[in-house]
Design an enzyme around this catalytic site. Sequence first.
Site, PDB file in Angstrom:
ATOM      1  N   GLU A  99       0.879  -1.174   0.000  1.00  0.00           N
ATOM      2  CA  GLU A  99       0.000   0.000   0.000  1.00  0.00           C
ATOM      3  C   GLU A  99       0.916   1.223   0.000  1.00  0.00           C
ATOM      4  O   GLU A  99       1.804   1.329   0.854  1.00  0.00           O
ATOM      5  CB  GLU A  99      -0.878  -0.007   1.258  1.00  0.00           C
ATOM      6  CG  GLU A  99      -1.844   1.148   1.246  1.00  0.00           C
ATOM      7  CD  GLU A  99      -2.787   1.169   2.449  1.00  0.00           C
ATOM      8  OE1 GLU A  99      -2.721   0.263   3.285  1.00  0.00           O
ATOM      9  OE2 GLU A  99      -3.566   2.131   2.516  1.00  0.00           O
TER      10      GLU A  99
ATOM     11  N   ARG B  47       5.219 -12.770   9.979  1.00  0.00           N
ATOM     12  CA  ARG B  47       5.821 -11.459   9.734  1.00  0.00           C
ATOM     13  C   ARG B  47       7.232 -11.435  10.297  1.00  0.00           C
ATOM     14  O   ARG B  47       7.543 -12.160  11.243  1.00  0.00           O
ATOM     15  CB  ARG B  47       5.072 -10.368  10.507  1.00  0.00           C
ATOM     16  CG  ARG B  47       3.702 -10.080  10.092  1.00  0.00           C
ATOM     17  CD  ARG B  47       3.095  -9.066  11.045  1.00  0.00           C
ATOM     18  NE  ARG B  47       3.545  -7.716  10.744  1.00  0.00           N
ATOM     19  CZ  ARG B  47       2.997  -6.955   9.814  1.00  0.00           C
ATOM     20  NH1 ARG B  47       1.999  -7.414   9.083  1.00  0.00           N
ATOM     21  NH2 ARG B  47       3.435  -5.743   9.593  1.00  0.00           N
TER      22      ARG B  47
ATOM     23  N   LYS C  55       4.216   0.768   9.474  1.00  0.00           N
ATOM     24  CA  LYS C  55       4.344   2.046   8.771  1.00  0.00           C
ATOM     25  C   LYS C  55       3.712   3.178   9.573  1.00  0.00           C
ATOM     26  O   LYS C  55       4.199   4.298   9.554  1.00  0.00           O
ATOM     27  CB  LYS C  55       3.694   1.939   7.394  1.00  0.00           C
ATOM     28  CG  LYS C  55       4.572   1.219   6.406  1.00  0.00           C
ATOM     29  CD  LYS C  55       3.953   1.212   5.030  1.00  0.00           C
ATOM     30  CE  LYS C  55       2.886   0.134   4.948  1.00  0.00           C
ATOM     31  NZ  LYS C  55       2.348  -0.034   3.591  1.00  0.00           N
TER      32      LYS C  55
HETATM   33  P1  ATP Z   1       2.625  -2.227   8.057  1.00  0.00           P
HETATM   34  O1  ATP Z   1       2.004  -3.137   9.067  1.00  0.00           O
HETATM   35  O2  ATP Z   1       4.062  -1.979   8.264  1.00  0.00           O
HETATM   36  O3  ATP Z   1       1.873  -0.971   7.847  1.00  0.00           O
HETATM   37  P2  ATP Z   1       1.347  -3.425   5.849  1.00  0.00           P
HETATM   38  O4  ATP Z   1       1.111  -4.885   5.937  1.00  0.00           O
HETATM   39  O5  ATP Z   1       0.200  -2.529   6.057  1.00  0.00           O
HETATM   40  O6  ATP Z   1       2.589  -3.063   6.730  1.00  0.00           O
HETATM   41  P3  ATP Z   1       1.560  -3.343   3.036  1.00  0.00           P
HETATM   42  O7  ATP Z   1       2.088  -2.254   2.212  1.00  0.00           O
HETATM   43  O8  ATP Z   1       0.128  -3.639   2.959  1.00  0.00           O
HETATM   44  O9  ATP Z   1       2.005  -3.019   4.501  1.00  0.00           O
HETATM   45  O10 ATP Z   1       2.415  -4.670   2.834  1.00  0.00           O
HETATM   46  C1  ATP Z   1       2.736  -5.213   1.591  1.00  0.00           C
HETATM   47  C2  ATP Z   1       3.118  -6.653   1.782  1.00  0.00           C
HETATM   48  O11 ATP Z   1       4.214  -6.754   2.686  1.00  0.00           O
HETATM   49  C3  ATP Z   1       1.982  -7.465   2.370  1.00  0.00           C
HETATM   50  O12 ATP Z   1       1.872  -8.667   1.641  1.00  0.00           O
HETATM   51  C4  ATP Z   1       2.407  -7.728   3.783  1.00  0.00           C
HETATM   52  O13 ATP Z   1       1.939  -8.966   4.208  1.00  0.00           O
HETATM   53  C5  ATP Z   1       3.934  -7.694   3.683  1.00  0.00           C
HETATM   54  N1  ATP Z   1       4.519  -7.265   4.955  1.00  0.00           N
HETATM   55  C6  ATP Z   1       4.286  -6.121   5.626  1.00  0.00           C
HETATM   56  N2  ATP Z   1       4.946  -6.101   6.794  1.00  0.00           N
HETATM   57  C7  ATP Z   1       5.642  -7.268   6.865  1.00  0.00           C
HETATM   58  C8  ATP Z   1       6.522  -7.858   7.831  1.00  0.00           C
HETATM   59  N3  ATP Z   1       6.834  -7.226   8.963  1.00  0.00           N
HETATM   60  N4  ATP Z   1       7.031  -9.078   7.569  1.00  0.00           N
HETATM   61  C9  ATP Z   1       6.739  -9.713   6.423  1.00  0.00           C
HETATM   62  N5  ATP Z   1       5.922  -9.220   5.474  1.00  0.00           N
HETATM   63  C10 ATP Z   1       5.366  -8.017   5.688  1.00  0.00           C
HETATM   64 MG    MG Z   2      -1.533  -3.378   4.612  1.00  0.00          MG
END
Ligand code: ATP
Ligand code: MG
Length: 569
Positions: A43, A270, A280
Amino acid sequence: MNGEKTKGAEESKAPVSFIEQIIIDDLKEGKNNGRIHTRFPPEPNGYLHIGHAKAICLDFGMAEKYGGKCNLRFDDTNPVKEEVEYIDSIKEDIRWLGFDWENREYYASDYFGKLFDFAIDLIKKGLAYVDDQSSELIAEQKGTPVQPGTESPFAGRSVQENLDLFHRMNKGEFEEGSRVLRARIDMSSPNMHMRDPIIYRIIKSPHHRTGNKWNVYPMYDFAHGQCDYFEEITHSLCTLEFEIHRPLYDWFIDQLMTSDYRPRQIEFNRLNLTYTVMSKRRLLELVRDGKVNGWDDPRMPTLCGLRRRGYTPESVRKFIDLIGYTKVEAINDVSLLEHAVRNDLNLKTPRVFGVLNPLRVIITNYPSGKVEEMEIINNPEDESMGSRMVPFSNEIYIERDDFMENPPRKFFRLAPGSEVRLKGAYIIRCESFKKNPESGIIEEVYCSYDPATKSGEHLSGKKVKGTLHWVSAQHAIDAEVRIYDRLFNHEDPSGQKDRDFREFLNPDSLKVLKNCKLEPSLGSAQPYDKFQFQRLGYFCADPDSTPSRPVFNRTVSLRDTWAKMVSRK
Ligand code: ATP
Ligand code: MG
């Protein structure tokens, strides 16, 4: 030929993750016509962090390894939080890690038309309805995991009325929050996500790509699986928190499917790291509140922060390999990452001399005005990195804590009457020193050198226990060096009940040393060039450097000082 076969067999014995095993089995069974197609779906509401690297390495890595493709898809379903700046940075960071989406750059917003049509389809099938209640009320009616939810009073609306209202929602006739579109599934499902989830909401902010075209936007759950389906993704890999969303993911796909093909969602754990936060939202708070100097502050776990700190993409990928993919939530020790960084930099970086806290040493029997160029090898681990010339003269700087007026036993560095080797130069002996009578600060140290001890010439059999790094005073470059420590002083700053993660910020996470003296070869260092400052650690030139004043970041110390501290306790 035989040899090759054996190698292949050995490789296949290496343990593979459960996800890789699923992919291998699917390919063996000929599922999806033997295709593998993954996607990485960020995102664009912040910069990527090392957690994302874990997902990127899996999505792109599996596709690469098994002859498939990986799409980059921006999940831009929420116009309020998303910015173009983030899109650019995300692309830069994925490339930095060494992956390539070729021409497959997609946006969830590319599918807004198709998703809208799909919503209309669901309404026509009686599988979606417009609800006029507030989102709070809808949440209240959802029940609890052990109590079924209550049907909305609007669930019984006619198809005609739903179509009319949904179109008018999109025309902008209603206020934000006044109505939503919900899928009609099962208010008593044990899975709360199946209890008539909201699939569309009204948002009137313009979207970075579609402008004011839409007044309704799909929820993440109503976009993600369908986008996978439209792009013919075979394995949709995501983190464990989406496991509970999977039945909904599958339900929407069921409504869309027209052939045997369906994407399969598989979840993994994760990445969490000790002494940092990995969301984020929290990282954005640190940036907005000025707790760090931007998203690329070298203390941040963002990929641009790690890059600025001097981490290499190879070390990040190696670390991700080491921790692997499982179904078990865990916090990984940041020292493992630092270990991977050290191992990588050890092989790649030239050794150089930099003095962080300089103390002037005058070699009284060395002719003043004389300069000798000392040849010093760049990396004992790798002869091909060659050697360089470093000037030596009668005034040099050494590290302030390499001298002690009253040393304890076993202090093998410089002290009155003691001898040390200057790395790559001569053995010197401390004859006397000058101390400021008021402050007690040592101002200068006076030494003699033994011309028969020149490094490499073996004229004297003399041996000493200590070897110091040094920089010739008249040739030294003045530099600023930034020493970073962990951003938080708690292992799990965001996991502490009733405590805000910011309470655990480490007040000593950045120390700026403004009076450092570096060997002259470092004058030509370009931003992101990496070095080992001998005896001190790995350092990387910062983009803040100017030709007259280089700035270096300490990437990582030579040893894990934290591990020592812990074991001493
Ligand atoms: P955050 O929790 O940091 O805001 P998010 O999951 O909202 O992260 P996205 O931009 O939606 O961020 O993530 C894109 C991809 O990265 C998704 O498939 C998510 O599962 C993966 N991802 C995000 N954070 C992690 C993490 N800490 N470890 C592994 N994969 C991750
Ligand atoms: Mg997300």
